[in-house]
Design a protein around this motif. Structure first.
Motif, PDB file in Angstrom:
ATOM      1  N   MET A  37      -8.418   4.331   2.694  1.00 21.85           N
ATOM      2  CA  MET A  37      -6.987   4.630   2.872  1.00 21.85           C
ATOM      3  C   MET A  37      -6.472   4.142   4.236  1.00 21.85           C
ATOM      4  SD  MET A  37      -6.237   8.380   1.313  1.00 21.85           S
ATOM      5  CE  MET A  37      -5.874   8.628  -0.420  1.00 21.85           C
ATOM      6  N   GLY A  38      -5.202   4.403   4.479  1.00 19.14           N
ATOM      7  CA  GLY A  38      -4.628   4.014   5.766  1.00 19.14           C
ATOM      8  C   GLY A  38      -3.214   3.485   5.661  1.00 19.14           C
ATOM      9  N   ASN A  39      -2.727   3.392   4.412  1.00 16.62           N
ATOM     10  CA  ASN A  39      -1.373   2.881   4.168  1.00 16.62           C
ATOM     11  C   ASN A  39      -1.215   1.491   4.778  1.00 16.62           C
ATOM     12  OD1 ASN A  39       1.211   2.894   3.149  1.00 16.62           O
ATOM     13  ND2 ASN A  39       2.043   4.281   4.670  1.00 16.62           N
ATOM     14  N   ARG A  67       5.725  15.597  -0.145  1.00 12.43           N
ATOM     15  CA  ARG A  67       6.350  14.387   0.395  1.00 12.43           C
ATOM     16  C   ARG A  67       7.838  14.423   0.069  1.00 12.43           C
ATOM     17  NH1 ARG A  67       2.938  10.877   2.524  1.00 12.43           N
ATOM     18  NH2 ARG A  67       0.809  10.730   1.722  1.00 12.43           N
ATOM     19  N   THR A  98      -2.171  12.534  10.879  1.00 15.11           N
ATOM     20  CA  THR A  98      -2.405  11.579   9.787  1.00 15.11           C
ATOM     21  C   THR A  98      -3.766  10.905   9.918  1.00 15.11           C
ATOM     22  OG1 THR A  98      -1.766   9.489   8.742  1.00 15.11           O
ATOM     23  CG2 THR A  98      -1.075   9.741  11.000  1.00 15.11           C
ATOM     24  N   ILE A  99      -4.402  10.716   8.773  1.00 14.79           N
ATOM     25  CA  ILE A  99      -5.669   9.960   8.780  1.00 14.79           C
ATOM     26  C   ILE A  99      -5.387   8.474   9.054  1.00 14.79           C
ATOM     27  CG2 ILE A  99      -6.791  11.542   7.162  1.00 14.79           C
ATOM     28  CD1 ILE A  99      -6.530   9.272   5.026  1.00 14.79           C
ATOM     29  N   ASP A 100      -4.120   8.068   8.962  1.00 14.76           N
ATOM     30  CA  ASP A 100      -3.788   6.644   9.145  1.00 14.76           C
ATOM     31  C   ASP A 100      -3.756   6.238  10.621  1.00 14.76           C
ATOM     32  OD1 ASP A 100      -3.440   6.835   6.421  1.00 14.76           O
ATOM     33  OD2 ASP A 100      -1.250   6.789   6.488  1.00 14.76           O
ATOM     34  N   ARG A 141      -9.345  12.697   2.868  1.00 14.49           N
ATOM     35  CA  ARG A 141      -8.408  13.627   3.505  1.00 14.49           C
ATOM     36  C   ARG A 141      -8.889  15.073   3.473  1.00 14.49           C
ATOM     37  NH1 ARG A 141      -2.769  11.596   1.170  1.00 14.49           N
ATOM     38  NH2 ARG A 141      -2.809  13.610   0.158  1.00 14.49           N
ATOM     39  N   GLU A 156      -6.809  -0.145   1.986  1.00 14.42           N
ATOM     40  CA  GLU A 156      -5.965  -0.152   0.774  1.00 14.42           C
ATOM     41  C   GLU A 156      -4.745  -1.063   0.946  1.00 14.42           C
ATOM     42  OE1 GLU A 156      -4.368   3.740  -0.043  1.00 14.42           O
ATOM     43  OE2 GLU A 156      -3.540   3.964   1.961  1.00 14.42           O
ATOM     44  N   TYR A 203      -9.168  10.388  -2.260  1.00 15.68           N
ATOM     45  CA  TYR A 203      -8.717  11.588  -1.539  1.00 15.68           C
ATOM     46  C   TYR A 203      -9.812  12.358  -0.823  1.00 15.68           C
ATOM     47  CZ  TYR A 203      -4.303  10.498  -3.550  1.00 15.68           C
ATOM     48  OH  TYR A 203      -3.159   9.836  -3.850  1.00 15.68           O
TER      49      TYR A 203
END
Ligand code: F6P
Length: 355
Positions: free
Chosen positions: A176-178, A73, A132-134, A281, A228, A278
């Motif tokens: 997850m997903g931000n 990142r 992205t998984i998001d 992912r 999340e 995690y």
């Protein structure tokens, strides 16, 4: 033609499938194509690290999780900050030239695309690919890696349901997903969650507890899918960083554990929570993602052959299309609280934590 590839930001399933598709297309269809791998995402480009990739490097990686190139990142906000007389952006542009690249594929999420747009603006020939998984990249119906994560989370909730039902508990599953609720919404529906809490629909803690208490009259257990990024209605106006600060007293940045405690106290049901973390992912891409990645990689590589840069690949109505990086950089695709998927979920009785 010297063609660079890097993978940046959080990894997901399908990165290797895209790398493979780009590599195989270029080595077979672009005369004299030289494939250059850049390790650790923009980190490698900032340092000036690269290595020559051969056709054999692209074989046998279709179904491999993670990324063979490595990733890191590199916050967008630090890209233009001068450090020892040079910014990271300047270092990347210098190294792009030193490596003699004719084009660079950047596989990444929303942040990666913002930096890719900057690189393009500085004269680098960039083609983005939406990872992205998001599932939050603007301008594409779907990102690669998302569907695999939906399968993983759905399977996890399915498994959780059997133990929750046996113990007659309430279970919160943190997903997850931000800042986006896509992964929670899709896997929550697919796994038959009773309630879905997503960032786009701030929830009312009283409504959540009332729903759990009421539903216990008909059903011996509850599963709540919690993104999340889910937020209390009272926190809705806060930025992510302000919310994290306000939640310091709980010792956590997400709301899940606190919510589980409140539900347990107020409803008297035995309440637990699970943070999937995690594992969402990791692992091999599902067939949908393998096909999507192969198509995206192949079509993006064709663009490089045609000399069309400054774009990112996208899916629109099942077809592969392209958007200008400058048009989508800095924008996000979030769940529409009044959109058809949320409406349908509510119509079949899935609660969203509002009155
Ligand atoms: O962007 C993908 C993602 O998995 C988000 O869903 C999550 O919030 C974040 O990455 C985690 O990032 P990191 O790997 O830096 O902990």
């Amino acid at each position: 033609m010297k063609i660079g590839i890097l993978t940046s930001g959080g990894d997901c399933a399908g990165l290797n499938a895209v790398i493979r598709s780009i590599g195989l297309y270029c080595t077979r269809n672009i005369p004299g194509a030289e494939m250059i791998g850049i390790p650790d995402g923009y980190g490698g480009l900032i340092r000036g690290d690269s290595f020559r990739m051969q056709e054999k490097d692209f074989e046998d990686i279709l179904d491999r999780g993670g990324t063979v190139l490595g990733t890191s990142r590199q916050p967008f906000k630090r890209m233009t900050v001068e450090e020892n007389g040079e910014s990271r952006l300047e270092k990347m542009c210098d190294n792009y030239k030193k490596m003699g690249l004719d084009c660079l594929f950047t596989l990444g999420g929303a942040g990666t695309h913002k930096t890719a747009a900057l690189l393009g603006f500085e004269g680098c020939n960039v083609i983005g690919l939406p990872k992205t998984i998001d599932n939050d990249i603007y301008g594409t119906d779907v990102t690669f890696g998302f569907q695999t994560a939906v399968e993983v989370v759905t399977d996890a909730i399915d498994r959780i349901k059997t133990t929750v039902a046996s113990h007659r508990r309430t279970m919160l599953v943190e997903i997850m997903g931000n800042k986006a609720g896509w992964l929670t919404l899709h896997s929550g529906i697919a796994a038959g969650a009773d309630m879905i809490l997503i960032p786009e629909i701030p929830f009312d803690i009283d409504a959540v507890c009332e729903f759990v208490a009421d539903s216990r009259r008909d059903k011996p257990y509850n599963v709540i899918a919690v993104a999340e990024g889910a937020t209390l209605a009272s926190e809705a106006a806060y930025k992510k960083s302000e919310r994290a600060f306000a939640r310091q007293y709980m010792g956590e940045t997400t709301i899940t554990r606190h919510l589980a405690e409140v539900i347990g106290e107020r409803t008297g049901t035995e309440t637990r929570y699970t943070v999937l973390g995690y594992l969402q992912r990791g692992g091999t891409p599902c067939a949908f993602d393998r096909l999507l990645c192969s198509r995206l990689g192949g079509v993006a590589a064709q663009l490089a052959k045609e000399g069309r840069f400054g774009v990112t690949a996208a899916v629109s109505g099942g077809r592969i299309t392209f958007n200008a990086l400058s048009d989508i950089a800095g924008k996000y695709k979030l769940v529409d609280p009044n959109g058809p998927t949320v409406k349908f979920a509510k119509d079949i009785g899935i609660a969203t934590g509002t009155k």
